[in-house]
Motif scaffolding. Structure first.
Motif, PDB file in Angstrom:
ATOM      1  N   LEU A 237      11.738  32.009  22.126  1.00 37.71           N
ATOM      2  CA  LEU A 237      11.870  31.534  23.540  1.00 37.71           C
ATOM      3  C   LEU A 237      10.515  31.966  23.979  1.00 37.71           C
ATOM      4  CD1 LEU A 237      15.463  33.121  24.578  1.00 37.71           C
ATOM      5  CD2 LEU A 237      14.819  30.867  24.214  1.00 37.71           C
ATOM      6  N   GLY A 238       9.672  32.320  23.204  1.00 40.67           N
ATOM      7  CA  GLY A 238       8.321  32.717  23.859  1.00 40.67           C
ATOM      8  C   GLY A 238       8.318  34.246  24.480  1.00 40.67           C
ATOM      9  N   THR A 239       7.222  35.082  24.170  1.00 38.40           N
ATOM     10  CA  THR A 239       7.295  36.428  24.587  1.00 38.40           C
ATOM     11  C   THR A 239       7.825  36.665  26.067  1.00 38.40           C
ATOM     12  OG1 THR A 239       5.040  36.399  24.772  1.00 38.40           O
ATOM     13  CG2 THR A 239       6.020  36.962  22.746  1.00 38.40           C
ATOM     14  N   LEU A 240       7.216  35.715  26.936  1.00 38.48           N
ATOM     15  CA  LEU A 240       7.489  36.044  28.325  1.00 38.48           C
ATOM     16  C   LEU A 240       8.771  35.912  28.853  1.00 38.48           C
ATOM     17  CD1 LEU A 240       4.760  33.724  30.012  1.00 38.48           C
ATOM     18  CD2 LEU A 240       4.729  36.135  29.990  1.00 38.48           C
ATOM     19  N   ASN A 241       9.744  35.457  27.770  1.00 45.20           N
ATOM     20  CA  ASN A 241      11.198  35.260  28.302  1.00 45.20           C
ATOM     21  C   ASN A 241      12.163  36.236  27.540  1.00 45.20           C
ATOM     22  OD1 ASN A 241      10.595  32.711  29.979  1.00 45.20           O
ATOM     23  ND2 ASN A 241      10.313  31.786  27.943  1.00 45.20           N
ATOM     24  N   LEU A 265      14.667  34.700  13.756  1.00 48.11           N
ATOM     25  CA  LEU A 265      14.790  34.701  15.370  1.00 48.11           C
ATOM     26  C   LEU A 265      13.655  35.778  15.814  1.00 48.11           C
ATOM     27  CD1 LEU A 265      16.417  34.571  17.938  1.00 48.11           C
ATOM     28  CD2 LEU A 265      17.872  36.457  17.058  1.00 48.11           C
ATOM     29  N   VAL A 266      12.669  35.169  16.596  1.00 42.88           N
ATOM     30  CA  VAL A 266      12.003  35.825  17.212  1.00 42.88           C
ATOM     31  C   VAL A 266      12.016  36.650  18.347  1.00 42.88           C
ATOM     32  CG1 VAL A 266       9.535  35.683  18.183  1.00 42.88           C
ATOM     33  CG2 VAL A 266       9.964  33.970  16.449  1.00 42.88           C
ATOM     34  N   ALA A 267      12.251  37.695  18.395  1.00 40.61           N
ATOM     35  CA  ALA A 267      12.972  38.702  19.388  1.00 40.61           C
ATOM     36  C   ALA A 267      12.640  40.190  19.205  1.00 40.61           C
ATOM     37  CB  ALA A 267      14.489  38.555  19.782  1.00 40.61           C
ATOM     38  N   PRO A 268      12.668  40.805  20.247  1.00 43.39           N
ATOM     39  CA  PRO A 268      12.684  42.407  20.147  1.00 43.39           C
ATOM     40  C   PRO A 268      13.752  42.798  19.351  1.00 43.39           C
ATOM     41  CG  PRO A 268      12.242  41.818  22.428  1.00 43.39           C
ATOM     42  CD  PRO A 268      12.711  40.615  21.596  1.00 43.39           C
ATOM     43  N   VAL A 281      15.223  39.218  12.240  1.00 47.79           N
ATOM     44  CA  VAL A 281      14.595  39.379  13.479  1.00 47.79           C
ATOM     45  C   VAL A 281      13.283  40.023  13.485  1.00 47.79           C
ATOM     46  CG1 VAL A 281      14.884  40.519  15.889  1.00 47.79           C
ATOM     47  CG2 VAL A 281      17.025  39.716  14.347  1.00 47.79           C
ATOM     48  N   ALA A 282      12.232  39.173  14.168  1.00 51.04           N
ATOM     49  CA  ALA A 282      10.971  39.881  14.109  1.00 51.04           C
ATOM     50  C   ALA A 282      10.312  39.504  15.509  1.00 51.04           C
ATOM     51  CB  ALA A 282      10.009  39.200  12.924  1.00 51.04           C
TER      52      ALA A 282
END
Length: 405
Positions: A237-241, A265-268, A281-282
């Motif tokens: 989702l891009g880091t801003l979101n 999945l790019v996420a915290p 998750v990364a």
């Protein structure tokens, strides 16, 4: 040879495409420099390039306003107005003096101005320097406010105020749109994606996305891709979101449970504390290096991510959140290269169905390949550089003429 100054906003997706174009201009023997916010822009540029800071940093109050609206997930008309009122306009008011100084220091023949770097257009007009628009997203090309006349009026008034504050005569400001150069508009898209029925003026050139070969030393467990079987999907989702995306991340993880596919999945990690075994998750990934190993992409509709995926012929599932993303998502769906889902109300079942469709139904991959082929044929940095060279003034240099006057 000419001198080209890129004027860019403090946005990664707007700076990155200028780098391959700058390199192409340099390879042709031209002098190239960038100007913008030192805290954001300078780290995104290759080592050794000329950078003239127009501002040291984005104001804290602007960063706070952006964080407030992204964390709340402000969308629709409210999100559009907040983006302009609290980010684009104040950032450009801050940039005007520094862009003047950069022009003084570098002496450009041509300014290459991002569509959200309105200060560059204002300074070019005031200084009598030819300039080109770099439209890093296709949203403005289709007049997104045509169906919202009140918002169009509001934006027009804000643009005039900005231009008058920058020093333009009010009469000129009333007829001047800093988002579109009268000399050249470089649109980083193609008709296959933006819509083949659209017609543009002769000074518009659809050159396709400018992706280049960005170095990226972000660590990634590449062996994870080799340990399992089945296609792999990249979801970002891009880091801003991130903070507004907690519900979406959970739905994505749930959607992958039991699927014969896997996902990066790019996420915290704290927002996806218990992912299924087929989900990695990364918080960051080397996206350009990773995409050739993917089978599809799930994203928010950011123009860069969409084009980077389509440049690999990858179909998409797009969940737009704000700004230009709904327009880009509609373009992807209309091109047949993906499926649009609702970010705020998407369910795990709907995500699973959409991902399954783009992975197994061949028409999505075929459409993505058509868009990829259009990117290759568009001309890219080579054509963009040629068109910019066409703005170089002849030997009877207009700058000399202005000095005589």
């Amino acid at each position: 040879m000419g001198r080209f100054l890129f004027v860019v906003p403090p946005l990664t997706g707007h700076v990155n495409p200028t780098v391959p174009l700058g390199r192409e201009l340099e390879a042709r023997g031209h002098a190239v420099a960038w100007t913008g916010h030192a805290d954001v822009v300078a780290p995104l540029l290759p080592p050794g390039v000329a950078f003239l800071p127009a501002a040291e940093a984005v104001p804290d109050e602007v960063n706070a306003a952006v964080e407030h609206h992204t964390s709340r997930g402000t969308r629709g008309p409210a999100g559009f107005m907040a983006s302009w009122r609290e980010f684009v306009l104040p950032v450009n008011r801050q940039l005007v003096p520094g862009v003047h100084a950069a022009v003084d220091a570098f002496g450009p023949d041509v300014l290459v101005v991002d569509q959200q770097a309105l200060a560059g257009a204002a300074v070019a007009e005031l200084r009598g320097v030819r300039w080109a628009t770099c439209a890093t997203t296709s949203a403005e090309l289709i007049d997104p406010l045509a169906a919202a006349p009140q918002m169009a009026t509001w934006l027009g008034e804000r643009l005039r105020e900005l231009l008058v504050d920058a020093g333009l005569d009010p009469r000129r400001a009333a007829t001047f749109d800093p988002r579109f150069s009268p000399h050249l508009v470089l649109a980083l898209t193609t008709a296959e994606l933006v819509g083949s029925a659209l017609r543009f003026p002769d000074h518009y050139e659809l050159v396709g996305p400018l992706i280049g070969d960005r170095p990226d030393d972000t660590p990634f467990p590449w062996d994870w891709l080799d340990r399992g079987s089945g296609p792999v999907v990249l979801a970002s989702l891009g880091t801003l979101n991130w903070r507004s995306g907690e519900r979406f991340f959970a739905a994505m993880a749930e959607a992958m449970q039991g699927m014969a596919a896997r996902a990066v999945l790019v996420a915290p990690p704290d927002l996806v504390p218990d992912p299924p075994d087929n989900v990695l998750v990364a918080p960051r990934v080397p996206q350009l290096a990773l995409l050739p190993r993917m089978a599809a992409v799930v994203c928010h509709g950011g123009h860069n991510t969409v084009c980077e995926a389509l440049a690999q012929g990858l179909p998409l599932v797009v969940a737009p959140i704000r700004d230009d993303q709904p327009i880009v998502a509609e373009q992807v769906a209309a091109a047949g290269a993906g499926i649009r889902v609702k970010f705020a109300r998407v369910t795990a079942a709907a995500l699973a169905a959409a991902i399954g469709a783009v992975l197994t139904e061949p028409e999505y991959r075929a459409a993505a390949e058509r868009v990829r082929a259009s990117f290759v044929a568009a001309g890219g940095a080579r054509l963009a550089a040629e068109r910019l060279e066409g703005l170089l003034e002849p030997v009877t240099d207009a700058r000399v003429d202005r000095a005589i006057q």
